[in-house]
Design an enzyme around this catalytic site. Structure first.
Site, PDB file in Angstrom:
ATOM      1  N   SER A 110       0.851  -1.204  -0.113  1.00  0.00           N
ATOM      2  CA  SER A 110      -0.074   0.012  -0.032  1.00  0.00           C
ATOM      3  C   SER A 110       0.996   1.337  -0.329  1.00  0.00           C
ATOM      4  CB  SER A 110      -0.694   0.003   1.194  1.00  0.00           C
ATOM      5  OG  SER A 110      -1.900  -0.932   1.216  1.00  0.00           O
ATOM      6  N   THR A 173      -1.384   4.579   3.096  1.00  0.00           N
ATOM      7  CA  THR A 173      -2.105   5.401   2.052  1.00  0.00           C
ATOM      8  C   THR A 173      -2.212   6.804   2.216  1.00  0.00           C
ATOM      9  OG1 THR A 173      -3.727   3.512   1.811  1.00  0.00           O
ATOM     10  CG2 THR A 173      -4.469   5.702   1.036  1.00  0.00           C
ATOM     11  N   GLU A 332     -10.151   7.391   2.354  1.00  0.00           N
ATOM     12  CA  GLU A 332      -9.609   5.947   2.439  1.00  0.00           C
ATOM     13  C   GLU A 332     -10.466   4.982   3.114  1.00  0.00           C
ATOM     14  OE1 GLU A 332      -5.789   3.047   3.052  1.00  0.00           O
ATOM     15  OE2 GLU A 332      -6.143   4.553   4.547  1.00  0.00           O
ATOM     16  N   HIS A 341      -6.756  -9.506   5.173  1.00  0.00           N
ATOM     17  CA  HIS A 341      -5.580 -10.065   5.770  1.00  0.00           C
ATOM     18  C   HIS A 341      -5.862 -10.965   6.849  1.00  0.00           C
ATOM     19  CE1 HIS A 341      -2.262  -7.932   3.664  1.00  0.00           C
ATOM     20  NE2 HIS A 341      -2.676  -6.695   3.943  1.00  0.00           N
TER      21      HIS A 341
HETATM   22 ZN   LIG Z   1      -2.509  -4.918   3.031  1.00  0.00          ZN
END
Ligand SMILES: [Zn+2]
Length: 524
Positions: A110, A173, A332, A341
């Site tokens: 990311s 991000t 985001e 994950h």
């Molecule tokens: Zn990730």
């Protein structure tokens, strides 16, 4: 090849009763397609206005399979079969594919991707706001290799700017919007190696407050990185891990405030009630930090202390909109990635649905006449769903047949790898014995890994508003901010902007342009 057993299973499950009555009429499909065609023909009149505002929605880890599954979930939350539902992003007229690889990674992370879609330059995995000449963790490769973001270009052009995220505000991000760091994990000086500190590199929280001092709105998590070590957290007083982390003793919230002009109204808030009781008309600068680390998953959210993503977006736009020159806003949906994950597809998909709600919220508060909105992802995940499920099958449900190999049922949602790998007595776990619809159920994976991994395929880019048609076809991810800047007449590529009139009005014809360029006196 489909096995006979499977065909039988499909045959018994996909009965006509699953088909919504109106869909049995061929005219339903013909009329719907003709309506879509009419809308598509309208798109030949391109919107070449100057984008006064640019809003970028980034679904962290929101690959195409996640978008489709979130669409079905959204429909099912509204008691529909789900497949026919339209996400807010589905309504955007232009779609492109983005190639997500990092300069040194086929399957990206990311940080390198954020540098691409915010700064317009591809970079190494793990690095933010620096070119590929910077190597991860090597502080002394940073200097001279910094690259700036569209947030900076917007501020330089006099626009307002905001960052809204469900992760820490100094996470990968958002950090590429303001920081230059050889390592995305340098959240505060506590997380940095001594060598890097000695070489003069600064942590990302420090950079958030110092690099671009007048970011108008910052909302998300990450409180602990702003306060000195051992300072108790305002919300989790008994939890030592929630307390401040900074070794340099700085209080970055105080520093943030001290940088704002005295005559301006700056507010720091840390819970939902405070946020929603603000009057946006009288707020110039807003810093909201709602958790010590990342914000809670939408499904676990406390409605007193934690605002939703769409609520944060609503407040942010109200504040940013006051600038007559417009704004740039980065939003985001950061925890779609975390759900995946952890192998918790239900958490990931509810995060994606909430981000879609925020897209709708932003759409209701702005106009495509003067606002370019881009929705994309940084990378995908090894998340999939399949198994010949019938129409309207719960997105978290089982495939309609057992495996013809191990004779056990399986969920439609599966991961290529991750923590959901489970073998019981030498065999794949029988999912009908567990609560596979639970919020924290970890879907089965082919390979055991403590953390499921990113995926390497392209992600979608949805766009609407001025110059949205430039987001088309298959492109490198770093192309995206070049389009956004071109549309907004910010950054370096400005030659076309002299031809454009004030924001929101169409490009003038050549005669009008000539008149506009003549000194006033020559007209009389
Ligand atoms: Zn990730």
């Amino acid at each position: 090849m489909i096995s006979p057993l499977l065909v039988l299973a499909i045959g018994t499950c996909l009965t006509n009763s699953l088909v919504p009555e109106e869909e049995k009429d061929p005219n339903y499909w013909r009329n719907q397609a003709q309506e879509t065609l009419k809308n598509a023909l309208e798109l030949q009149k391109l919107n070449t206005n100057v984008a006064k505002n640019v809003i970028m929605f980034l679904g962290d880890g929101m690959g195409v399979s996640t978008v489709t599954a979130a669409r079905i979930l959204k429909g099912q939350l509204h008691h529909k079969p789900g497949e026919e539902t339209q996400l807010e992003m589905d309504k955007f007229p232009f779609v492109a594919l983005s190639k997500t690889y990092n300069t040194n990674a086929q399957v990206p992370d990311s940080a390198g991707t954020a540098t691409a879609y915010l700064c317009g330059v591809k970079a190494n995995e793990g690095t933010v706001g620096v070119s590929a000449a910077t190597e991860r963790t090597r502080c002394n490769t940073t200097q001279g290799n910094e690259v700036t973001s569209i947030l900076r270009w917007a501020k330089d052009a006099g626009k307002s700017a905001g960052i809204v995220t469900t992760t820490r505000v100094n996470h990968a991000t958002p950090s590429a919007a303001y920081a230059h760091s050889a390592d995305r994990d340098w959240y505060s000086d506590h997380e940095m190696p001594l060598e890097a500190l000695k070489q003069g590199c600064k942590d990302i929280a420090y950079q958030l407050m110092h690099n671009i001092k007048d970011i108008d709105v910052i909302l998300g998590g990450g409180r602990k990185y702003m306060f000195p070590k051992n300072k108790t957290d305002v919300e989790y007083r008994m939890d030592e891990k929630a307390g401040g982390t900074r070794l340099d003793g700085l209080n970055l919230v105080d520093i943030w405030k001290s940088f704002k002009p005295k005559e301006k109204h700056s507010y720091f808030v840390w819970n939902r009630t405070e946020l929603l009781s603000l009057n946006p008309d009288s707020v110039d600068y807003l810093l909201g930090l709602f958790e010590p680390g990342d914000m809670q998953y939408e499904l676990n959210r406390n409605n007193v202390t934690d605002p939703s993503l769409s609520e944060m977006v609503g407040v942010a736009i109200k504040i940013l909109k006051k600038n007559p020159k417009g704004f740039f806003l980065l939003v985001e949906g950061g925890r779609i990635d975390h759900g995946h994950h952890e192998g918790k597809a239900k958490q990931a998909l509810h995060e994606a649905v909430e981000m879609d709600r925020a897209i709708g919220q932003a759409g209701a508060m702005t106009s495509p006449e003067d606002t370019l909105t881009v929705v994309t992802a940084d990378h995908s995940h090894v998340f999939t769903f399949g198994g010949y499920t019938p129409r309207g099958n719960s997105i978290f449900g089982l495939a309609p047949m057992v495996s013809d190999t191990d004779k056990k049922p399986f969920t439609a949602i599966l991961y290529g790898n991750g923590p959901g790998y489970k073998v019981v007595d030498g065999e794949r776990e029988n999912v009908s014995m567990v609560d596979y619809a639970h919020n924290n159920y970890q879907a089965q994976s082919a390979v055991p890994l403590r953390h499921e991994t990113h995926g390497g395929e392209d992600v979608a880019v949805f766009a609407k508003g001025p110059m949205a048609h430039l987001l088309h076809g298959v492109h490198e991810q770093n192309y995206i901010p070049h389009v956004m800047a071109y549309a907004a007449c910010i950054g370096t590529n400005l030659d076309h902007c002299a031809r454009a009139t004030a924001a929101g009005s169409p490009t003038p014809g050549p005669l009008l342009l000539l008149l506009a360029l003549l000194p006033l006196g020559t007209l009389f």
